[in-house]
Design a protein around this motif. Structure first.
Motif, PDB file in Angstrom:
ATOM      1  N   LYS A  22     -13.339   5.879  18.595  1.00 40.17           N
ATOM      2  CA  LYS A  22     -12.310   6.368  17.770  1.00 40.17           C
ATOM      3  C   LYS A  22     -11.473   5.198  17.531  1.00 40.17           C
ATOM      4  N   LYS A  25     -12.985   3.135  14.747  1.00 39.67           N
ATOM      5  CA  LYS A  25     -12.908   3.991  13.320  1.00 39.67           C
ATOM      6  C   LYS A  25     -11.510   3.906  12.852  1.00 39.67           C
ATOM      7  N   GLU A  26     -10.442   4.099  13.684  1.00 34.37           N
ATOM      8  CA  GLU A  26      -9.319   3.918  13.310  1.00 34.37           C
ATOM      9  C   GLU A  26      -8.432   2.584  12.542  1.00 34.37           C
ATOM     10  N   THR A  29      -9.781   2.198   8.977  1.00 33.16           N
ATOM     11  CA  THR A  29      -9.254   3.156   8.051  1.00 33.16           C
ATOM     12  C   THR A  29      -7.899   2.863   7.406  1.00 33.16           C
ATOM     13  N   SER A  34      -7.102   8.308   4.808  1.00 32.98           N
ATOM     14  CA  SER A  34      -6.576   8.997   5.624  1.00 32.98           C
ATOM     15  C   SER A  34      -5.647  10.012   4.575  1.00 32.98           C
ATOM     16  N   GLN A  37      -7.835  13.076   2.933  1.00 33.07           N
ATOM     17  CA  GLN A  37      -8.501  14.235   3.739  1.00 33.07           C
ATOM     18  C   GLN A  37      -7.579  15.224   3.965  1.00 33.07           C
ATOM     19  N   ASN A  40      -8.885  17.687   9.231  1.00 38.31           N
ATOM     20  CA  ASN A  40      -9.123  16.627  10.083  1.00 38.31           C
ATOM     21  C   ASN A  40      -8.745  15.401   9.862  1.00 38.31           C
ATOM     22  N   TYR A  42      -7.724  11.599   9.056  1.00 40.08           N
ATOM     23  CA  TYR A  42      -7.966  10.514   9.819  1.00 40.08           C
ATOM     24  C   TYR A  42      -6.631   9.520  10.295  1.00 40.08           C
ATOM     25  N   ASN A  44      -4.694   6.080  10.129  1.00 34.84           N
ATOM     26  CA  ASN A  44      -5.269   4.849   9.685  1.00 34.84           C
ATOM     27  C   ASN A  44      -5.029   3.747  10.482  1.00 34.84           C
TER      28      ASN A  44
END
Length: 230
Positions: A22, A25-26, A29, A34, A37, A40, A42, A44
């Motif tokens: 995670k 991925k963060e 992003t 984000s 979306q 869910n 995301y 950033n």
């Protein structure tokens, strides 16, 4: 939104495997993604960038202090600001093709955000922050030593290329101009091609997502060519 294979590709490239996926991925992003979306949502990279900036300042200070024992405090401060400025971090990010792994919103993607210095440098800092949280200060130090503090002499030449070329040309009492010679690609994703010319003679050629980067690359190529003659 991320395929495991793509994350593994990046991990292989940087030589670090995240225990907490995670975090990486963060770090990759952008807020534009984000915000798009609806479900869910995301996180950033902005909080990780904040942390990574602080970690990088500490590690770069430690690196300079240990590597250059004769430098004064003022000299160390100037070198650190050069090493970790936006252009420098973006240069390092491009070395590992970091732009291809960033999650961007459609608008940012359409306007060339994937190659924008400001975004690349932010993500580089976010990755440093993510590694620090996941693996500790030693792992973060290994990353910055390999991808930020390496080959500093060559990077310094690139960062200062326009200034250095201008100084050389002025000493010869000649005129330096940068000429845009070509624009490649659609309006939202252009590549600019620029030639550095001294007294009308092309001495270097570069390209980039904006004219400034293309000029810098042209100046860098001109300096390399000039140094090869010395």
């Amino acid at each position: 939104m991320y395929k495991q294979g793509k994350l593994k590709e990046l991990e292989d490239k940087i030589g670090y495997v995240f225990q907490n996926k995670k975090l990486i991925k963060e770090a990759l992003t952008h807020s534009s993604f984000s915000n798009e979306q609806k479900i869910n949502k995301y996180k950033n990279y902005e909080r990780l960038e904040f942390l990574g900036d602080a970690v990088l300042e500490l590690l770069s200070s430690q690196f300079i202090y240990g590597t250059y024992p004769e430098m004064s405090e003022g000299q160390m401060t100037r070198l650190r600001s050069t090493m970790v400025c936006e252009a420098a971090l973006a240069f390092c990010a491009r070395d590992i093709l970091l732009g291809r792994y960033i999650l961007l919103g459609k608008g940012e993607e359409a306007t060339g955000g994937r190659e924008r210095d400001s975004i690349l440098s932010d993500v580089m800092e976010a990755v440093i922050g993510a590694i620090y949280l996941d693996g500790g200060i030693d792992m973060a130090n290994q990353f910055v030593n390999k991808f930020v503090f390496s080959d500093l002499e060559n990077k310094q030449l690139f960062y200062d290329s326009k200034t250095l070329l201008q100084e050389r040309v002025q000493k010869q009492a000649k005129e330096l101009v940068y000429e845009l010679v070509e624009e490649i690609g659609p309006e939202h994703d252009k590549i600019f091609v620029v030639e550095a010319r001294v007294e009308g003679i092309t001495v270097g050629k570069g390209q980039g997502r904006n004219k400034k980067t293309a000029q810098q690359q042209a100046a860098y190529q001109a300096l390399l060519a000039d140094m090869s003659k010395e």
